[in-house]
Design a protein around this motif. Structure first.
Motif, PDB file in Angstrom:
ATOM      1  N   ILE A 109       0.858  -1.231   0.150  1.00 17.68           N
ATOM      2  CA  ILE A 109       0.003  -0.091   0.035  1.00 17.68           C
ATOM      3  C   ILE A 109       0.812   1.195   0.070  1.00 17.68           C
ATOM      4  N   GLY A 110       1.839   1.158   0.980  1.00 12.99           N
ATOM      5  CA  GLY A 110       2.653   2.484   0.789  1.00 12.99           C
ATOM      6  C   GLY A 110       3.423   2.548  -0.511  1.00 12.99           C
ATOM      7  N   ALA A 111       3.996   1.531  -1.170  1.00 14.15           N
ATOM      8  CA  ALA A 111       4.767   1.570  -2.217  1.00 14.15           C
ATOM      9  C   ALA A 111       3.603   1.808  -3.596  1.00 14.15           C
TER      10      ALA A 111
ATOM     11  N   ALA B   9       0.663   3.981  -3.165  1.00  9.53           N
ATOM     12  CA  ALA B   9       0.723   5.266  -2.801  1.00  9.53           C
ATOM     13  C   ALA B   9       1.817   6.145  -3.404  1.00  9.53           C
ATOM     14  N   TYR B  10       2.838   5.711  -3.212  1.00 10.38           N
ATOM     15  CA  TYR B  10       4.273   6.447  -3.727  1.00 10.38           C
ATOM     16  C   TYR B  10       4.076   6.596  -5.261  1.00 10.38           C
TER      17      TYR B  10
ATOM     18  N   SER C  31      -3.966   7.657  -4.227  1.00  4.93           N
ATOM     19  CA  SER C  31      -4.563   6.507  -4.564  1.00  4.93           C
ATOM     20  C   SER C  31      -3.694   5.278  -4.171  1.00  4.93           C
TER      21      SER C  31
END
Lengths: 329, 327
Positions: free
Chosen positions: B68-70, B72-73, B110
């Protein structure tokens, strides 16, 4: 305050005065929100009070042009340093359409701002700590050198996600700074009932990276620890855990009453070590802050908070139809 | 067109998407050197290296949360849950985070993430390697849910999922992995998310299904054709967003509807499909809507007779269709 001097850290007089200004701005915005809440004008407040030294000290040690934040709901000081304004905070507090975090969808304190690389956050605690690891991993894939700072409370450091994140970042040697803002309480439950052994920083040993514990009431100590962590991360040496100890000076939120679980004397005692008091004294003694400058600063900030409040109060709410916007499934 | 297996379609889609877009990477348990416990990611690490084919620690919440973090990045992570049964520790990340990131940030962030998970029984997997978990997520707005039944759909839908701007749960029936084979074009193609497909035309009874039971329905239809019963079979392919138009069209074809899924009856997605039909096509119906689903027991047992009792099969489906046809 300790013997630590800002000049020894490479900080100029202007920079430390600027740090103090951000700390004071965070405090004054927060205090105004409580007034607005008690006056029935905003539904909810969650506070940074007592932790401004940690937040501002940490944010100053990062590169505000390329580093990332995955903060938690108390990090008002941090997001101000990264670029959000008093107006942004009030638009969020009043849940107005222009709120840059969420367009009035989220409660206050749920920061998220693409302009400043502050990842959107939620209310279930500690989920953001894994997102920070993901952003760090993405940086590794793209050969960028950004550092990600993620923060949470000491209570949240007991969540499985926190452990999974520290372990993952340790295994892959990622540029993440795990900041635990130990304010001694997770709502009503004190540190000794939250953290076995009483020391979060020591857990880093198990993950194979450094863990340091600093006085969170001294922004210079926090700055120093984060600066070192940033340098390590940027050199490709991996994560650092920092436990910054302070005290939550107010109830958990506007819906909490802390008189039911802690003595007033304890709170009064903690106020003597408030980072704002301590840093103000340091700056006064160093001759960087004078009575005259302080008056001017107070006036400036009061005006900034007044203007932000007026603007946000008059700003339009989102249209009801916006409930259905950004829906794909 | 070459004929390939369901799982080869997964591997081909991953391989081609990773070649097409450097932002795509896969992560999960044993996806690297081992190529996945089912071998869905076989060959990827040799082609793309260990950074883009990431063997994670044994931590499902981290697999989802890091992805999720990746995402969103700005990356395009494809996370693998080794078994759908083990997605449970990641539910908070999927439901509280992935599903809500675009909405809660007013569209400024997103989460273009795919989570692949093998689900379903019939492989002697017992309680915790056999579950269908879709109902846990179908009621959570903010997640697209794809459940293909054929190699063609697997490849085309997985490509669409990877190219999608929002989170997609991609559930692969593990019994289909090597059982189901089909023609798949060599050239690049996609199958749109949110579109059902008629897999067999018929006039007497409509069966609506997805995944492994879709194949059982087709086998039942073949048998019943010999008995003079003409069965119309709709493959949902995507549960969310549901292709309501295709459902209503399929209902209108016959006026008699059987909804089939392996997930258990109560709270299963068939209830939602039935509700849509009842609300929007009531006057098309010539018989009550019927559901044939996994039984309402906690999970699928290990012992062969118990597993067989739990699983659907062409005979059970044929029986239900006959009853409807005679109504």
């Amino acid at each position: 305050m300790s013997e630590l001097k800002h000049t020894a850290l490479g900080l100029s007089d202007e920079q430390v005065l600027d740090m103090y200004r951000y700390m004071l701005l965070a405090r004054k915005i927060d205090e105004r929100m409580w007034l607005l809440n008690r006056a029935g004008k905003i539904p909810f407040v969650i506070s940074c009070q007592g932790q401004e030294g940690i937040q501002v000290g940490a944010a100053f040690a990062l590169d505000r042009e390329k580093d990332w934040l995955c903060p938690y709901y108390r990090d008002l000081g941090m997001v101000l340093v990264f670029g959000q304004s008093a107006k942004d905070q009030m638009l969020s507090a009043f849940a107005k359409k222009e709120d840059p975090n969420s367009g009035g969808r989220q409660m206050p304190g749920h920061y998220g701002d693409r302009r400043f690389r502050i990842l959107t956050g939620s209310s279930p605690v500690t989920t953001q700590v894994l997102h920070a690891v993901g952003i760090a991993y993405a940086g590794k894939l793209e050969k960028k050198d950004h550092v990600v700072l993620t923060s949470c409370g000491e209570g949240s450091s007991n969540q499985g996600d926190w452990h999974e994140a520290c372990n993952f970042a340790g295994v892959h040697n990622l540029p993440v700074i795990f900041m635990v803002e130990n304010n001694k309480y997770a709502i009503s439950v004190p540190l000794n009932k939250q953290v076995a052994g009483g020391d979060v920083s020591k857990r880093a040993q198990g993950y194979g990276f450094p863990g340091v514990k600093v006085d969170g009431n001294n922004p210079l100590e926090v700055y120093k620890a984060v600066k070192e962590a940033v340098e390590r991360a940027r050199r490709g040496e991996g994560p650092t855990l920092i436990e910054a100890v302070s005290y939550r000076l107010v109830p958990h939120s506007s819906d909490d009453d802390d008189r039911s679980y802690r003595a007033r004397e304890e709170v009064e005692e903690a106020k003597k070590n408030d980072s704002l008091v301590i840093f103000r004294n340091y700056l006064m003694e160093a001759g960087i802050l004078t009575e005259e400058k302080e008056q001017e600063l107070n006036k400036q900030i009061a005006r900034e908070v007044d203007e932000a409040t007026d603007y946000a109060e008059k700003a339009p709410y989102p249209d009801p139809e916006e409930t259905y916007k950004h829906v794909y499934a | 067109m070459p004929v390939i297996s369901y799982i080869d379609a997964v591997t081909q889609a991953l391989m081609e998407e990773m070649k097409r877009d450097p932002r795509v990477f896969v992560l999960g348990e044993d996806v690297g050197v081992r190529g996945g416990v089912f071998r869905a990611t076989v060959g990827l690490i040799e082609e793309f290296g260990e950074d883009r084919v990431l063997d994670t620690p044994l931590t499902e919440s981290a697999i989802a949360g890091v992805a999720i973090g990746a995402a969103a990045y700005g990356m395009r992570p494809v996370a693998e849950m080794q078994f759908a049964d083990f997605i449970m520790p990641a539910v908070n990340q999927i439901v509280s985070e992935a599903a809500k990131i675009r909405y809660r940030s007013n569209g400024t962030w997103s989460c273009p993430l795919v989570i692949r998970a093998p689900y379903g029984g019939g492989v002697h997997g017992a309680l915790y390697h056999s579950q269908s978990v879709e109902k846990i997520f179908t009621g959570v707005p903010g997640l697209k849910i794809v459940m293909p039944s054929t190699p063609y759909d697997v490849k085309g839908l997985l490509k669409s999922a990877i190219r999608d701007e929002d989170p997609v749960l991609f559930f692969e029936h593990k019994r289909c992995y090597r059982l189901i084979k089909g023609e798949v074009p060599v050239e690049d193609y996609t199958v749109p998310i949110g579109k059902a497909e008629v897999k067999r035309e018929g006039t007497d009874v409509t069966v609506i299904s997805y995944g492994l039971t879709l194949h059982f329905a087709l086998q039942a239809a073949e048998q019943l054709a010999k008995e003079g019963i003409s069965v119309h079979v709709l493959d949902l392919r995507t549960l969310i967003p549901l292709d309501k138009e295709a459902v209503l069209e399929a209902v209108a074809k016959t006026g008699k509807v059987l909804i089939v899924h392996e997930d258990n009856l109560t709270g299963g997605f068939g209830g939602e499909v039935a509700a849509v039909i009842a609300e929007e096509a009531f006057f098309e119906l010539d018989a009550p809507i019927k559901r044939l689903c996994g039984p309402d027991v906690p999970a699928m047992p290990y012992s062969p007779p118990l597993e067989k009792e739990f699983m659907l099969n062409p005979e059970k489906i044929a029986k239900a269709i006959r009853e409807l046809a005679e109504f």
